[in-house]
Design an enzyme around this catalytic site. Structure first.
Site, PDB file in Angstrom:
ATOM      1  N   SER A  43      -8.319  -4.352   9.024  1.00 25.05           N
ATOM      2  CA  SER A  43      -9.057  -3.145   8.059  1.00 25.05           C
ATOM      3  C   SER A  43      -9.015  -3.875   6.618  1.00 25.05           C
ATOM      4  O   SER A  43      -9.963  -3.308   5.882  1.00 25.05           O
ATOM      5  CB  SER A  43      -8.336  -1.903   8.247  1.00 25.05           C
ATOM      6  OG  SER A  43      -8.523  -1.514   9.549  1.00 25.05           O
TER       7      SER A  43
ATOM      8  N   GLU B 164       6.291  19.699  -0.608  1.00 26.52           N
ATOM      9  CA  GLU B 164       5.600  20.575   0.613  1.00 26.52           C
ATOM     10  C   GLU B 164       6.980  20.310   1.584  1.00 26.52           C
ATOM     11  O   GLU B 164       7.310  21.328   2.426  1.00 26.52           O
ATOM     12  CB  GLU B 164       4.393  19.901   1.090  1.00 26.52           C
ATOM     13  CG  GLU B 164       3.885  20.639   2.394  1.00 26.52           C
ATOM     14  CD  GLU B 164       2.588  20.223   3.070  1.00 26.52           C
ATOM     15  OE1 GLU B 164       2.019  20.937   3.895  1.00 26.52           O
ATOM     16  OE2 GLU B 164       2.148  19.245   2.314  1.00 26.52           O
TER      17      GLU B 164
ATOM     18  N   PHE C 115      -2.714  15.485  -0.377  1.00 29.33           N
ATOM     19  CA  PHE C 115      -2.368  16.508   0.488  1.00 29.33           C
ATOM     20  C   PHE C 115      -1.110  16.126   1.495  1.00 29.33           C
ATOM     21  O   PHE C 115      -0.875  17.227   2.220  1.00 29.33           O
ATOM     22  CB  PHE C 115      -3.664  16.850   1.312  1.00 29.33           C
ATOM     23  CG  PHE C 115      -4.646  17.228   0.333  1.00 29.33           C
ATOM     24  CD1 PHE C 115      -4.661  18.461  -0.491  1.00 29.33           C
ATOM     25  CD2 PHE C 115      -6.036  16.516   0.162  1.00 29.33           C
ATOM     26  CE1 PHE C 115      -5.744  18.576  -1.131  1.00 29.33           C
ATOM     27  CE2 PHE C 115      -6.862  16.641  -0.592  1.00 29.33           C
ATOM     28  CZ  PHE C 115      -6.841  17.924  -1.291  1.00 29.33           C
ATOM     29  N   GLU C 116      -0.730  15.178   1.573  1.00 30.80           N
ATOM     30  CA  GLU C 116       0.326  14.530   2.503  1.00 30.80           C
ATOM     31  C   GLU C 116       1.185  13.434   1.732  1.00 30.80           C
ATOM     32  O   GLU C 116       0.743  12.705   0.972  1.00 30.80           O
ATOM     33  CB  GLU C 116      -0.169  14.041   3.810  1.00 30.80           C
ATOM     34  CG  GLU C 116      -0.622  15.417   4.536  1.00 30.80           C
ATOM     35  CD  GLU C 116       0.401  16.236   5.287  1.00 30.80           C
ATOM     36  OE1 GLU C 116       1.728  15.621   5.515  1.00 30.80           O
ATOM     37  OE2 GLU C 116       0.125  17.463   5.521  1.00 30.80           O
TER      38      GLU C 116
ATOM     39  N   ASP D 224      -3.541  21.765   4.379  1.00 32.24           N
ATOM     40  CA  ASP D 224      -4.537  20.633   4.624  1.00 32.24           C
ATOM     41  C   ASP D 224      -6.049  20.899   4.818  1.00 32.24           C
ATOM     42  O   ASP D 224      -6.290  21.435   5.830  1.00 32.24           O
ATOM     43  CB  ASP D 224      -3.975  19.744   5.979  1.00 32.24           C
ATOM     44  CG  ASP D 224      -2.496  19.343   5.722  1.00 32.24           C
ATOM     45  OD1 ASP D 224      -2.028  19.341   4.500  1.00 32.24           O
ATOM     46  OD2 ASP D 224      -1.815  19.031   6.815  1.00 32.24           O
TER      47      ASP D 224
ATOM     48  N   HIS E 165      -5.048   3.215  17.778  1.00 26.31           N
ATOM     49  CA  HIS E 165      -3.966   2.504  18.186  1.00 26.31           C
ATOM     50  C   HIS E 165      -2.782   2.860  18.912  1.00 26.31           C
ATOM     51  O   HIS E 165      -1.884   2.306  19.401  1.00 26.31           O
ATOM     52  CB  HIS E 165      -3.335   2.048  16.499  1.00 26.31           C
ATOM     53  CG  HIS E 165      -3.979   1.000  15.861  1.00 26.31           C
ATOM     54  ND1 HIS E 165      -4.199  -0.418  16.368  1.00 26.31           N
ATOM     55  CD2 HIS E 165      -4.614   1.038  14.589  1.00 26.31           C
ATOM     56  CE1 HIS E 165      -4.948  -0.840  15.376  1.00 26.31           C
ATOM     57  NE2 HIS E 165      -5.215  -0.178  14.437  1.00 26.31           N
TER      58      HIS E 165
ATOM     59  N   ASP F 190     -15.187  -0.456   9.993  1.00 29.11           N
ATOM     60  CA  ASP F 190     -14.676  -1.827   9.791  1.00 29.11           C
ATOM     61  C   ASP F 190     -14.605  -2.573  10.962  1.00 29.11           C
ATOM     62  O   ASP F 190     -14.637  -3.924  10.808  1.00 29.11           O
ATOM     63  CB  ASP F 190     -13.464  -1.471   8.935  1.00 29.11           C
ATOM     64  CG  ASP F 190     -12.400  -0.848   9.730  1.00 29.11           C
ATOM     65  OD1 ASP F 190     -12.803  -0.149  10.706  1.00 29.11           O
ATOM     66  OD2 ASP F 190     -11.414  -0.352   9.108  1.00 29.11           O
TER      67      ASP F 190
ATOM     68  N   HIS G 288      -7.220  -3.959  17.748  1.00 30.33           N
ATOM     69  CA  HIS G 288      -8.639  -3.942  17.324  1.00 30.33           C
ATOM     70  C   HIS G 288      -9.586  -4.659  18.259  1.00 30.33           C
ATOM     71  O   HIS G 288      -8.928  -5.505  18.993  1.00 30.33           O
ATOM     72  CB  HIS G 288      -8.987  -4.585  15.878  1.00 30.33           C
ATOM     73  CG  HIS G 288      -8.348  -3.684  14.906  1.00 30.33           C
ATOM     74  ND1 HIS G 288      -8.239  -4.257  13.765  1.00 30.33           N
ATOM     75  CD2 HIS G 288      -7.712  -2.288  14.980  1.00 30.33           C
ATOM     76  CE1 HIS G 288      -7.498  -3.328  12.671  1.00 30.33           C
ATOM     77  NE2 HIS G 288      -7.269  -2.435  13.546  1.00 30.33           N
TER      78      HIS G 288
END
Length: 484
Positions: A70, A195, A250-251, A266, A301, A338, A414
């Site tokens: 990627s 968090e 957010f994470e 989220d 994956h 990609d 991939h």
């Protein structure tokens, strides 16, 4: 494909959606799932990208890899040059993990070209914001895994290379919108996460002691409205008219899968895209937005087809939302991936068969049932008592079920085949036929009148300024991600 992306370009705006790992088989399976979620057979359903008038194929190989990764592909479809696997924002003269081959081989992206032309620019991803796809928009790194200085070898640090999170905050300091995961790479080593206070894996990673969120804030003019947020509630309560710069993390790492998402903390990909466009479109010169549905790739994956396909359906929602907020009269939208994955489905299933269901026959070799969805390799290879596992004895409809694979691998790989490029808007007709992957950003730049090739652009005034080009919107699905 792993990360699909969508690019919109017309008049003043470009949208690029990247869907990492979203190969044609993933597109078809996602189409069926979308229909079945609406209680239809599924095959006749149309994805948002199915409605685009132009379709092309993109050749995804890296300069040193037949089956790509990627990072090299992101460099191709964002910077316009093919690169070695594992490298971002650099030419093929840079060798992976060799810091001393970086200097002088940096290449710039369409995000940079758009910003230099006075457009607003943004990055939205479901991965960490310093992951392979988004990082090619702003970073120049010999290794995609150098997320923070904690992941870099001493030699690279001593030679002066900077980690990708550092480059995000320093290379292009005025990126207007940045949203995704990756909080822990912005904070000093062992700093407790806001968090997940008791989770050691969520703690800060930086060895240099920098707080890059504070760095981001310090670079913004005091008269501008800059907002750092870390949860969905904060995102949805923003007034886009009063936001000039937005950083949403957010994470600690990648964002949660859509099926696992906490609806309080989220945001969904489509929610992030809506807010991003509402902020960026205020610029009369247009915008470029890169949108990546990067967790499609991750689902594949892990052999978790259900997770991957639900991510693809959410990407489809994001493409639809982007379309409702823009016009094909002045926005070029490109959706692509990609790369692909070794994901397939078959088995002569009847019309309306659950996309996650069984084929209608037993194997004529081992006399056992099999699911329509299978992988060429990956973690789903299971032998029980010396024979292939009987899938009728397990919950193959579970969110985390790992579909059977032909070859055992801890992580599925991939695929090397071409991926589709869907486009609509100004100059979209240039994306047809079969092209090298690095052709894509040059089309977007040509349509928007940005970058180096401006000979075709009409002067906007006697002062000699160029007429505004189209908006670029890029949405990345699975390997394609992203709004340009």
């Amino acid at each position: 494909m792993i990360s699909p992306f969508l690019v919109l370009a017309i008049g003043t705006c470009l949208t690029n959606s990247l869907v990492p790992g979203m190969g044609v088989s993933t597109v078809t399976a996602a189409r069926i799932l979308k229909g079945q979620l609406h209680h239809n057979p599924g095959e006749e359903t149309r994805l948002e990208m199915d409605k685009f008038p132009f379709v092309a194929l993109s050749k995804t190989y890296n300069t040193n890899a037949q089956v790509p990764d990627s990072a090299g592909t992101a460099t191709a479809y964002l910077c316009g040059v093919k690169a070695n696997e594992g490298t971002v924002g650099v030419s093929a003269a840079t060798e992976r993990s060799r810091c001393n081959t970086t200097q002088g081989n940096e290449v710039t992206s369409i995000l940079r070209w758009a910003k230099d032309a006075g457009k607003s620019v943004g990055i939205v991803t479901t991965t960490r914001v310093n992951h392979a796809t988004p990082s090619a928009a702003y970073a120049h790194s010999a290794d995609r895994d150098w997320y923070s200085d904690n992941e870099m070898p001493p030699e690279a640090l001593s030679q002066g290379c900077k980690d990708i999170a550092y480059q995000l905050m320093h290379n292009i300091r005025d990126i207007d919108v940045i949203m995704g995961g990756g909080r822990k790479y912005m904070y000093p080593k062992n700093k407790t996460d806001v968090e997940y206070e008791s989770d050691e894996k969520a703690r800060g990673t930086r060895l240099d002691g920098l707080d890059l969120v504070d760095t981001w804030k310090s670079f913004k003019p005091r008269y501008k409205h800059s907002h750092f947020i870390w949860n969905r509630t904060e995102l949805l309560t923003l007034d886009p008219h009063n936001v000039d710069y937005l950083l949403g993390l957010f994470e600690p790492g990648d964002m949660q899968y859509e099926l696992n998402r906490n609806n309080v903390t989220d945001p969904s990909l489509s929610e992030m895209v809506v807010v991003a466009i509402q902020i960026l479109r205020k610029n009369p010169k247009g915008f470029f937005l890169l949108v990546e549905g990067g967790r499609i790739d991750h689902g594949h994956h892990e052999g978790k087809a259900k997770q991957a396909l639900h991510e693809a359906v959410e990407m489809d929602r994001a493409i639809g939302q982007a379309g409702s907020l823009t016009s094909s009269e002045d926005t070029l939208t490109v959706v692509t991936a990609d790369h692909s994955h070794v994901f397939t489905f078959g088995g002569y299933t009847p019309r309306g068969n659950s996309i996650f269901g069984l084929a209608p026959m037993l194997s004529d070799t081992d006399k056992k049932p099999f699911t329509a969805i299978l992988y060429g390799n990956g973690p789903g290879y299971k032998v029980v008592g010396g024979e292939r596992e009987n899938v009728s004895m397990v919950d193959y409809a579970h969110n985390n079920y790992q579909a059977q694979s032909a070859v055992p691998l801890r992580h599925e790989t991939h695929g090397g085949e071409d991926v589709a490029v869907f486009s609509k808007g100004p100059m979209a007709h240039l994306l047809h036929g079969v092209h090298e992957q690095n052709y894509v950003p040059h089309v977007m730049a040509y349509a928007a009148c940005i970058g180096a090739n401006l000979g075709h652009c009409a002067p906007a005034s006697s002062a000699g300024s160029l007429a505004a080009g189209p908006l670029l919107l890029a949405l990345a699905l699975y390997p394609l991600s992203v709004l340009f």
